[in-house]
Design an enzyme around this catalytic site. Structure first.
Site, PDB file in Angstrom:
ATOM      1  N   HIS B  65       0.867  -1.148  -0.068  1.00 35.23           N
ATOM      2  CA  HIS B  65       0.163  -0.236   0.080  1.00 35.23           C
ATOM      3  C   HIS B  65       1.392   1.053   0.081  1.00 35.23           C
ATOM      4  O   HIS B  65       1.241   1.624   0.968  1.00 35.23           O
ATOM      5  CB  HIS B  65      -0.888   0.180   1.695  1.00 35.23           C
ATOM      6  CG  HIS B  65      -2.576  -1.124   1.298  1.00 35.23           C
ATOM      7  ND1 HIS B  65      -2.547  -1.996   2.571  1.00 35.23           N
ATOM      8  CD2 HIS B  65      -2.841  -1.817  -0.176  1.00 35.23           C
ATOM      9  CE1 HIS B  65      -3.442  -2.624   1.349  1.00 35.23           C
ATOM     10  NE2 HIS B  65      -3.974  -2.225   0.267  1.00 35.23           N
ATOM     11  N   GLU B  68       1.700   3.761   2.976  1.00 35.62           N
ATOM     12  CA  GLU B  68       2.599   3.786   4.176  1.00 35.62           C
ATOM     13  C   GLU B  68       3.293   3.632   3.997  1.00 35.62           C
ATOM     14  O   GLU B  68       4.525   2.970   4.120  1.00 35.62           O
ATOM     15  CB  GLU B  68       1.367   2.189   4.324  1.00 35.62           C
ATOM     16  CG  GLU B  68       0.174   2.048   4.042  1.00 35.62           C
ATOM     17  CD  GLU B  68      -0.636   0.714   4.257  1.00 35.62           C
ATOM     18  OE1 GLU B  68       0.125  -0.007   4.415  1.00 35.62           O
ATOM     19  OE2 GLU B  68      -1.558   1.054   4.620  1.00 35.62           O
ATOM     20  N   ARG B 123      -2.995   4.934  -2.054  1.00 34.83           N
ATOM     21  CA  ARG B 123      -2.802   3.292  -1.824  1.00 34.83           C
ATOM     22  C   ARG B 123      -2.816   2.380  -3.045  1.00 34.83           C
ATOM     23  O   ARG B 123      -1.828   1.200  -2.589  1.00 34.83           O
ATOM     24  CB  ARG B 123      -3.626   2.890  -0.863  1.00 34.83           C
ATOM     25  CG  ARG B 123      -4.309   1.798  -0.469  1.00 34.83           C
ATOM     26  CD  ARG B 123      -6.430   1.858   0.268  1.00 34.83           C
ATOM     27  NE  ARG B 123      -6.545   0.526   0.162  1.00 34.83           N
ATOM     28  CZ  ARG B 123      -5.954  -0.269   1.581  1.00 34.83           C
ATOM     29  NH1 ARG B 123      -5.893   0.429   2.486  1.00 34.83           N
ATOM     30  NH2 ARG B 123      -6.951  -1.653   1.773  1.00 34.83           N
ATOM     31  N   HIS B 192       2.510  -3.686   6.676  1.00 35.01           N
ATOM     32  CA  HIS B 192       2.118  -2.317   6.230  1.00 35.01           C
ATOM     33  C   HIS B 192       1.897  -1.881   7.839  1.00 35.01           C
ATOM     34  O   HIS B 192       2.315  -1.573   8.225  1.00 35.01           O
ATOM     35  CB  HIS B 192       0.826  -3.189   6.366  1.00 35.01           C
ATOM     36  CG  HIS B 192       0.543  -4.050   5.116  1.00 35.01           C
ATOM     37  ND1 HIS B 192      -1.000  -3.140   3.898  1.00 35.01           N
ATOM     38  CD2 HIS B 192       0.345  -5.268   4.914  1.00 35.01           C
ATOM     39  CE1 HIS B 192      -1.221  -4.296   3.722  1.00 35.01           C
ATOM     40  NE2 HIS B 192      -0.095  -5.470   3.221  1.00 35.01           N
ATOM     41  N   SER B 193       0.991  -0.537   7.383  1.00 27.30           N
ATOM     42  CA  SER B 193       1.038   0.725   8.476  1.00 27.30           C
ATOM     43  C   SER B 193      -0.551   1.065   8.661  1.00 27.30           C
ATOM     44  O   SER B 193      -0.980   1.793   6.975  1.00 27.30           O
ATOM     45  CB  SER B 193       1.795   1.377   8.318  1.00 27.30           C
ATOM     46  OG  SER B 193       1.474   2.400   7.702  1.00 27.30           O
ATOM     47  N   GLU B 266       1.025  -4.134  10.635  1.00 20.09           N
ATOM     48  CA  GLU B 266       0.038  -3.545  10.647  1.00 20.09           C
ATOM     49  C   GLU B 266       1.344  -1.837  11.461  1.00 20.09           C
ATOM     50  O   GLU B 266       0.933  -2.222  12.917  1.00 20.09           O
ATOM     51  CB  GLU B 266      -1.090  -2.960  11.475  1.00 20.09           C
ATOM     52  CG  GLU B 266      -2.073  -4.074  10.476  1.00 20.09           C
ATOM     53  CD  GLU B 266      -2.200  -3.082   8.694  1.00 20.09           C
ATOM     54  OE1 GLU B 266      -1.757  -2.164   8.625  1.00 20.09           O
ATOM     55  OE2 GLU B 266      -2.969  -3.574   8.148  1.00 20.09           O
TER      56      GLU B 266
END
Lengths: 96, 305
Positions: B65, B68, B123, B192-193, B266
């Protein structure tokens, strides 16, 4: 370059499944152009949503009418982005 | 030059230059191209290998994404950490003496460039959808695991659009082809974040994975290690029980391919900026993530299957 002036990010805390369902309904309203950073799913996880300036009042009114608790995570997204851009430029300059 | 600032955000060109720099500094680090993006940008993977052919391997990726940014930045810090710790840190040395490590720091380069040039909030990928005015597919809904089921959108304008068919995105297909052709990947971690979670499969079904207990225990240890540094609070569990139903996700596919140790991170949102994490938090984020990653990697090394 797309700007995000006046866009707000809300953090919404749901108390029960009914409120989650209300947020899922909100998510389906495409004309609001909401960008869910964390989608509504369970009451344990807060929902973060970016709201374009034109939709901010409608969304807040919706949440308040449903008694759903929220707080403003980012007051004006463009301010944050400008700060980030400035940091990057300064960092690049330092490196040079 | 060795002057790369790991505590700052960088453009794709700067990141690729730093990959070259790492390769030039460390003989056991190699840059390989596993494919190219929709807009024909190379997908570069750093391979850390101290010898042997087709050793069991660990895969790490970041930035699928594109917005991020802390994930791509953390991946670079981690790459440097792995390279510089080999030979001095016993854990990393023993890991790389036994296994190879692959790191894809920018899994969605088109989106990443777009976040720098046009829309910081982008994203998805940048693929064009025939018949639609909207662009891009969510590359974390495009894998062949419950593809198109609940937990992804069929609307091409949605942020969670699953795409026209599984692996339609070359960014996804390139990883799929690499994983299949390698055939000996034992752990797969996708970064991810944000929201401070460590997740394991599944996202597309409530059916628990057969290895749930073990994955849960590893997650608990990893999160404990992560939290020990700065007290960052993480939750962990399966995707569907911890966040929400998500179909076509990366690690559901890798798990179904037989990669038992499939996890997704995340990263932190301390500071309440979401994925707009201030640059000063990049290094602390990477440092704490590294502690959790080490737990997962060591567990994989010590529990070969």
């Amino acid at each position: 370059l797309e700007t995000f002036v006046g866009h707000q990010v809300l953090r919404i805390k749901t108390k029960n499944e009914e409120e989650v369902k209300q947020l899922q309904l909100l998510e389906s309203l495409e004309h609001l152009e909401l960008d869910f950073w964390i989608n509504p799913s369970a009451t344990a996880v807060p929902v973060d949503v970016r709201i374009p300036a034109v939709s901010v009042q409608s969304v807040k009114a919706f949440l308040e009418s449903q008694g759903i608790e929220y707080s403003i995570l980012i007051e004006d997204l463009q301010d944050v982005l400008d700060k980030e851009k400035q940091d990057m430029a300064e960092s690049a300059q330092r490196q040079r | 030059s060795g002057s790369f600032d790991f505590g700052a955000y960088h453009t794709l060109d700067d990141i690729n230059s730093e990959l070259d720099h790492l390769v030039s500094e460390y003989s056991f680090v190699e840059k390989i191209q596993i494919g190219e993006s929709y807009e024909k940008r190379p997908l570069y993977v750093l391979k850390f290998s101290t010898g042997g052919s087709n050793r069991p391997a660990i895969w790490l990726d970041a930035g699928i994404h594109s917005r991020e940014w802390v994930t791509q930045a953390s991946a670079l810090w981690i790459a440097n950490k792995i390279a510089s710790d080999y030979g001095t840190d016993a854990s990393i040395t023993s890991l790389l003496d036994k296994m190879d490590l692959f790191l894809l720091p920018v899994a969605n380069p088109d989106g990443f460039v777009y976040t720098h040039t046009s829309n910081r909030m982008w994203r998805k990928t940048r693929s064009k959808i025939p018949g639609s005015i909207c662009v891009g597919v969510d590359p974390n809904r495009n894998w062949d695991a419950g593809f198109g089921e609940a937990g992804a959108s069929g609307n091409s304008c949605s942020e969670t659009y699953h795409g026209p068919y599984p692996n339609s995105e070359p960014e996804v297909k390139s990883i799929v082809d690499f994983v299949k052709s390698h055939g000996n990947i034992k752990a797969f971690v996708s970064i991810h974040s944000y929201s401070q979670l460590l997740l394991y499969p599944y996202g597309y079904t409530e059916t628990p994975v057969p290895d749930q207990q073990e994955l849960h225990e590893v997650s608990a240890k990893a999160v404990a290690a992560l939290s020990s540094l700065y007290g960052t609070k993480y939750k962990y569990g399966s995707i569907i029980t911890t966040i929400y139903r998500a179909s076509g996700g990366t690690i559901d596919w890798t798990y179904n391919q037989g990669i038992k140790y499939s996890f997704t991170f995340e990263l932190r949102d301390t500071g309440r900026y979401g994925f707009l994490l201030p640059a000063k938090q990049i290094v602390p984020t990477a440092e704490e993530t590294w502690l959790a990653l080490k737990v997962i990697m060591e567990h994989t090394r010590d529990n070969m299957y």
